[in-house]
Design an enzyme around this catalytic site. Structure first.
Site, PDB file in Angstrom:
ATOM      1  N   HIS A  78       0.813  -1.210   0.000  1.00 35.86           N
ATOM      2  CA  HIS A  78       0.000   0.000   0.000  1.00 35.86           C
ATOM      3  C   HIS A  78       0.853   1.269   0.000  1.00 35.86           C
ATOM      4  O   HIS A  78       0.391   2.330  -0.376  1.00 35.86           O
ATOM      5  CB  HIS A  78      -0.990  -0.039   1.163  1.00 35.86           C
ATOM      6  N   SER A  98       0.552  -1.121  -6.581  1.00 39.23           N
ATOM      7  CA  SER A  98       0.757  -2.267  -7.474  1.00 39.23           C
ATOM      8  C   SER A  98       1.578  -1.894  -8.696  1.00 39.23           C
ATOM      9  O   SER A  98       1.432  -0.797  -9.231  1.00 39.23           O
ATOM     10  CB  SER A  98      -0.597  -2.799  -7.955  1.00 39.23           C
ATOM     11  N   LYS A 141     -13.440  -8.017  -9.131  1.00 39.20           N
ATOM     12  CA  LYS A 141     -12.602  -8.896  -9.950  1.00 39.20           C
ATOM     13  C   LYS A 141     -11.963  -9.994  -9.086  1.00 39.20           C
ATOM     14  O   LYS A 141     -11.876 -11.153  -9.502  1.00 39.20           O
ATOM     15  CB  LYS A 141     -11.524  -8.053 -10.634  1.00 39.20           C
ATOM     16  N   ASP A 142     -11.544  -9.631  -7.889  1.00 45.08           N
ATOM     17  CA  ASP A 142     -10.970 -10.629  -6.987  1.00 45.08           C
ATOM     18  C   ASP A 142     -12.023 -11.645  -6.539  1.00 45.08           C
ATOM     19  O   ASP A 142     -11.734 -12.841  -6.421  1.00 45.08           O
ATOM     20  CB  ASP A 142     -10.350  -9.951  -5.754  1.00 45.08           C
ATOM     21  N   GLU A 165       6.572 -33.817  -0.933  1.00 47.60           N
ATOM     22  CA  GLU A 165       5.389 -33.294  -1.605  1.00 47.60           C
ATOM     23  C   GLU A 165       5.801 -32.570  -2.882  1.00 47.60           C
ATOM     24  O   GLU A 165       6.922 -32.053  -2.972  1.00 47.60           O
ATOM     25  CB  GLU A 165       4.681 -32.309  -0.667  1.00 47.60           C
TER      26      GLU A 165
HETATM   27  C1  HEM Z   1       0.139 -21.931   5.967  1.00 49.53           C
HETATM   28  C2  HEM Z   1      -0.892 -22.643   6.249  1.00 49.53           C
HETATM   29  C3  HEM Z   1      -0.866 -24.155   6.389  1.00 49.53           C
HETATM   30  C4  HEM Z   1      -0.291 -25.108   5.567  1.00 49.53           C
HETATM   31  C5  HEM Z   1       0.481 -24.850   4.262  1.00 49.53           C
HETATM   32  C6  HEM Z   1      -0.587 -26.412   6.148  1.00 49.53           C
HETATM   33  C7  HEM Z   1      -0.199 -27.628   5.611  1.00 49.53           C
HETATM   34  C8  HEM Z   1      -0.524 -28.883   6.110  1.00 49.53           C
HETATM   35  C9  HEM Z   1      -0.245 -30.143   5.468  1.00 49.53           C
HETATM   36  C10 HEM Z   1       0.455 -30.335   4.123  1.00 49.53           C
HETATM   37  C11 HEM Z   1      -0.746 -31.129   6.274  1.00 49.53           C
HETATM   38  C12 HEM Z   1      -0.743 -32.643   5.997  1.00 49.53           C
HETATM   39  C13 HEM Z   1      -2.087 -33.067   5.428  1.00 49.53           C
HETATM   40  C14 HEM Z   1      -2.189 -34.551   5.308  1.00 49.53           C
HETATM   41  O1  HEM Z   1      -1.448 -35.131   4.503  1.00 49.53           O
HETATM   42  O2  HEM Z   1      -3.006 -35.133   6.009  1.00 49.53           O
HETATM   43  C15 HEM Z   1      -1.306 -30.509   7.427  1.00 49.53           C
HETATM   44  C16 HEM Z   1      -1.899 -31.204   8.485  1.00 49.53           C
HETATM   45  C17 HEM Z   1      -2.457 -30.605   9.596  1.00 49.53           C
HETATM   46  N1  HEM Z   1      -2.578 -29.246   9.846  1.00 49.53           N
HETATM   47 FE1  HEM Z   1      -1.930 -27.760   8.606  1.00 49.53          FE
HETATM   48  N2  HEM Z   1      -1.308 -26.236   7.312  1.00 49.53           N
HETATM   49  C18 HEM Z   1      -1.489 -24.885   7.496  1.00 49.53           C
HETATM   50  C19 HEM Z   1      -2.137 -24.293   8.552  1.00 49.53           C
HETATM   51  C20 HEM Z   1      -2.644 -24.983   9.662  1.00 49.53           C
HETATM   52  C21 HEM Z   1      -3.229 -24.344  10.833  1.00 49.53           C
HETATM   53  C22 HEM Z   1      -3.360 -22.863  11.015  1.00 49.53           C
HETATM   54  C23 HEM Z   1      -3.588 -25.365  11.678  1.00 49.53           C
HETATM   55  C24 HEM Z   1      -4.247 -25.269  13.060  1.00 49.53           C
HETATM   56  C25 HEM Z   1      -4.545 -24.212  13.653  1.00 49.53           C
HETATM   57  C26 HEM Z   1      -3.271 -26.614  11.071  1.00 49.53           C
HETATM   58  C27 HEM Z   1      -3.510 -27.865  11.627  1.00 49.53           C
HETATM   59  C28 HEM Z   1      -3.209 -29.084  11.038  1.00 49.53           C
HETATM   60  C29 HEM Z   1      -3.500 -30.380  11.604  1.00 49.53           C
HETATM   61  C30 HEM Z   1      -4.211 -30.677  12.941  1.00 49.53           C
HETATM   62  C31 HEM Z   1      -3.026 -31.344  10.699  1.00 49.53           C
HETATM   63  C32 HEM Z   1      -3.073 -32.891  10.863  1.00 49.53           C
HETATM   64  C33 HEM Z   1      -4.334 -33.453  10.310  1.00 49.53           C
HETATM   65  C34 HEM Z   1      -4.160 -33.950   8.894  1.00 49.53           C
HETATM   66  O3  HEM Z   1      -3.128 -34.556   8.609  1.00 49.53           O
HETATM   67  O4  HEM Z   1      -5.064 -33.755   8.104  1.00 49.53           O
HETATM   68  N3  HEM Z   1      -2.694 -26.349   9.849  1.00 49.53           N
HETATM   69  N4  HEM Z   1      -1.164 -29.138   7.313  1.00 49.53           N
END
Ligand code: HEM
Lengths: 268, 415
Positions: free
Chosen positions: B213, B217, B241-242, B285
């Protein structure tokens, strides 16, 4: 530019699946089979799932556990509450101790109780060691098998149908291939030799709904059942998906119209 | 820009004490935006949207997830089977991570093509690279949480990399593990950090937007806004647009969630983690593959003192950190590749090189892939360290339009 990008991303991601195949060892294409649950509008065929369940419970359950499925889940296959109670009650669950705190009953055996619908499928062996002892290798739990193998249901189907009495030429001439008389040759199994005896044959279980009792049909049915065990949410997922997509299509079209309208007088 | 006069007395009262309404006005209806932004400029708002989706689904997943090696896998399966709409939450979170990276990678290549990293946007760009690093850390640790085979072994391979650093390496690894192998303490600290980092991300995204800001842009012409006719207010033009972009994005995203939920995943991660059994192929991944390829490309010792493993780790980190130096490596005054007839082609070669590196990252570490990775990795560095600075010196740019509005008006006359 946009097309190029999409094509590149698609080519790149599609490659991820194909790339794992063992380089250098001969593995034929998976056998051809199709199921009602595939595709955009796919749904499970409840009759097929019941046939598959019958095969599981009469054949595979002798060796393979299905730990993540509970008896109550069978309601998705159309079993009534009473039927499920009966099915569960046929199995005994070992208790850690009996009424008076004793470990064993008067006959020197473990205390047990009949299973109830809330219980998970009772496994055939007390633990992995016992299962290996009897089978020569660990028969894997089948609850997630269609998700845990590349090719999913197509692999499991091919594996079940892939046992061979004669080792084919392509494999015979492969460098480093050694015959193994103690195990079973399966063309789809990584490493070929496998401790599970061939299971699929014509009329291996009795069908009551008139479906032909061929080996292929049996294999398809058990794989459909295993796919349900791994993805019980599939029907709900795909039907919800259709509704959500329809909604988004209308919403996005309206947003586009609004965008056109708002931008109508702006040269850009 | 002056604040608007608020008519509604309640709004006026609040705004005089906490100027949220003025803030909202300044960043929407009062925020000037180039009138000629293309759809490539949608990916920034999409990235924020993806982050919000990740946090929302993540917070609800945590309510049913158990970070313990004996229960993590089972708790995820319970989410899939017994928690109402648990499968939807988990599949959205799983595929959301891939979508997040797709969107951000497009966003980054957009910046590369239109020279958005050049002055006065250097800090904005550097914050973007920080965001990418945080995302990678978050996604890596998230992938460990379901505690499948690939969770365990991916974590083992990647954390082991830090042992390459001389003297401190082994201490770092022990610290990451909380013990002597990837085990329960590792899972616990990764869970804690996986919950924390997205909020750090939010903060850095806030700075990123603050910087945006301040400098406004860039646009497809790469010519700054100079006069009122060059710009239009963000609201309603770009809000609508977004929003339209989000509709399209949601359809793309949810197609995978509802019909191909495991498309981006590894089947091995549906096998519970087993420290006694190494899977035949350990692959990260897809979004890590190009960097993984650079890591594995270094199979030789560097200058006698840097062993191959350390060289690979340094090359991998360098490939990302390098991006921060971009504003100073590119000496050309012209921003947009539209007016850079030669460099434009090098941009596309770089793009192809990155895709190729991604392809190589999932191939086994054997010939001919090793030599291909080495060439592709070498080209990646050559692009930024040789070609880019050189181009600034020798390339003759096409004449730039006088202003955004001049170019826009000319285009509509021609049409
Ligand atoms: C930048 C944002 C985020 C990214 C890129 C991300 C990415 C991931 C990935 C790749 C997995 C593995 C999924 C699987 O193969 O099962 C995962 C699992 C998990 N994430 Fe995140 N996550 C993010 C934010 C969050 C936040 C904010 C929370 C909680 C407040 C969270 C909680 C969990 C939990 C509990 C799992 C395990 C359950 C599962 O495997 O499905 N994540 N996350």
């Amino acid at each position: 530019m946009r097309k190029l990008l999409i094509a590149a991303v698609a080519a790149f991601t599609l490659n991820l699946g194909a790339a794992q195949a063992n380089s250098g060892t001969y593995v034929p294409e998976f056998k051809d089979a199709s199921w009602s649950f595939e595709g955009f509008f796919g749904r499970y065929d409840q009759k097929q799932l019941r046939r598959g369940y019958k095969i599981y419970s009469q054949v595979c359950a002798a060796c393979h556990s299905l730990n993540r499925v509970a008896y109550r889940n069978l309601s998705a296959l159309g079993f009534t509450e009473d039927e499920i109670k009966e099915i569960a009650a046929e199995k005994e669950i070992r208790l850690p101790y009996g009424d008076a705190g004793a470990l064993l009953n008067d006959d020197g055996e473990f205390f047990t109780r009949p299973a109830i619908p809330a219980d998970k499928f009772v496994p055939p062996f007390a633990n992995d060691a016992a299962a290996i002892d009897v089978n020569g290798a660990l028969p894997p739990d089948l609850s997630l098998i269609t998700k845990a193998r590349k090719g999913g249901p197509h692999y499991v189907y091919s594996f079940l149908m892939g046992f061979m009495d004669e080792v084919p030429e392509e494999v015979m001439h492969q460098k480093g291939f050694v015959l193994n008389e103690d195990k079973n040759f399966n063309i789809y199994f990584p490493g070929y030799y496998n401790s599970m005896p061939p299971q699929i044959m014509d009329e291996m279980v009795e069908y009551e709904d008139g479906t032909p009792m061929t080996g292929e049909q049996h294999a398809k049915d058990i794989v459909a059942f295993l796919n349900w065990a791994a993805e019980p949410e599939l029907d709900h997922r795909k039907s919800l998906g259709l509704k959500v997509m329809l909604f988004l299509l209308v919403l996005t079209a309206m947003l586009y119209a609004l965008k056109r309208k708002i931008w109508a007088n702006v040269k850009h | 820009m002056s604040s608007p006069e608020w008519k509604n007395p309640a709004i006026k009262w609040v705004d005089e004490r906490l100027p949220v309404f003025s803030l909202m006005h300044h960043s929407t209806a009062g925020y000037p935006t180039p009138r000629n932004l293309s759809y490539w400029w949608n990916f920034g708002s999409l990235a924020l949207f993806a982050l919000i989706i990740m946090v929302l689904t993540g917070v609800f997943l945590v309510m049913n997830y158990t970070p313990h090696v004996d229960m993590a896998f089972d708790s995820v399966e319970r989410i899939m089977r017994d928690v109402n709409y648990g499968w939807l939450l988990r599949y959205m979170h799983m595929n959301g991570a891939s979508m997040f990276f797709i969107v951000v990678y497009i966003h980054i290549f957009r910046g590369l093509y239109y020279g958005s990293y050049k002055g006065p946007r250097e800090i904005l760009w550097i914050l973007g690279v920080v965001i990418m690093l945080l995302m990678m850390g978050t996604a890596f640790m998230g992938y460990v949480l379901p505690w499948g085979q690939m969770s365990l072994w991916g974590a083992t391979v990647i954390t082991n990399l830090f042992s390459a650093f001389p003297v401190v390496g082994d201490y770092i690894v022990t610290l990451l593990w909380g013990g002597f192998s990837v085990d329960n303490p590792t899972l616990n600290r990764f869970f804690s950090l996986h919950y924390l980092l997205p909020f750090v991300l939010f903060a850095v995204v806030g700075l990123h937007l603050w910087a945006l800001h301040a400098v406004k842009s860039n646009n497809p012409l790469g010519v700054e806004m100079k006069q009122p006719e060059d710009s239009i207010p963000f609201h309603p033009y770009y809000t609508i647009k977004d929003l339209f972009g989000m509709g399209v994005f949601l359809m793309f995203f949810l197609y995978f969630v509802f019909w191909q939920p495991n498309f981006f995943g590894e089947p091995d991660n549906y096998i519970p983690a087993n420290p006694m059994l190494t899977p035949p192929h350990i692959v990260p991944e897809w979004y890590f593959l190009p960097f993984y390829a650079i890591l594995r490309a270094v199979t030789f010792d560097f200058l006698w003192i840097i062993p191959a493993k350390l060289g690979g780790v340094l090359a991998m980190f360098a490939s990302i950190i390098l991006l921060m130096a971009l504003p100073w490596l590119d000496r050309s005054k012209v921003k947009s590749c539209k007016f850079r007839p030669v460099y434009k082609w090098f941009f596309w070669i770089l793009f192809a090189d990155c895709v190729f590196l991604g392809y190589l990252g999932q191939k086994p570490a054997e010939q001919p892939y090793v030599i291909m990775s080495q060439l592709a990795a070498a080209y990646y560095f050559a692009h930024f360290l040789i070609i880019l600075p050189l181009m600034g010196k020798i390339e003759k740019a096409v004449e730039l339009p006088e202003s955004i509005s001049a170019a826009v008006l000319k285009k509509s006359e021609d049409a």
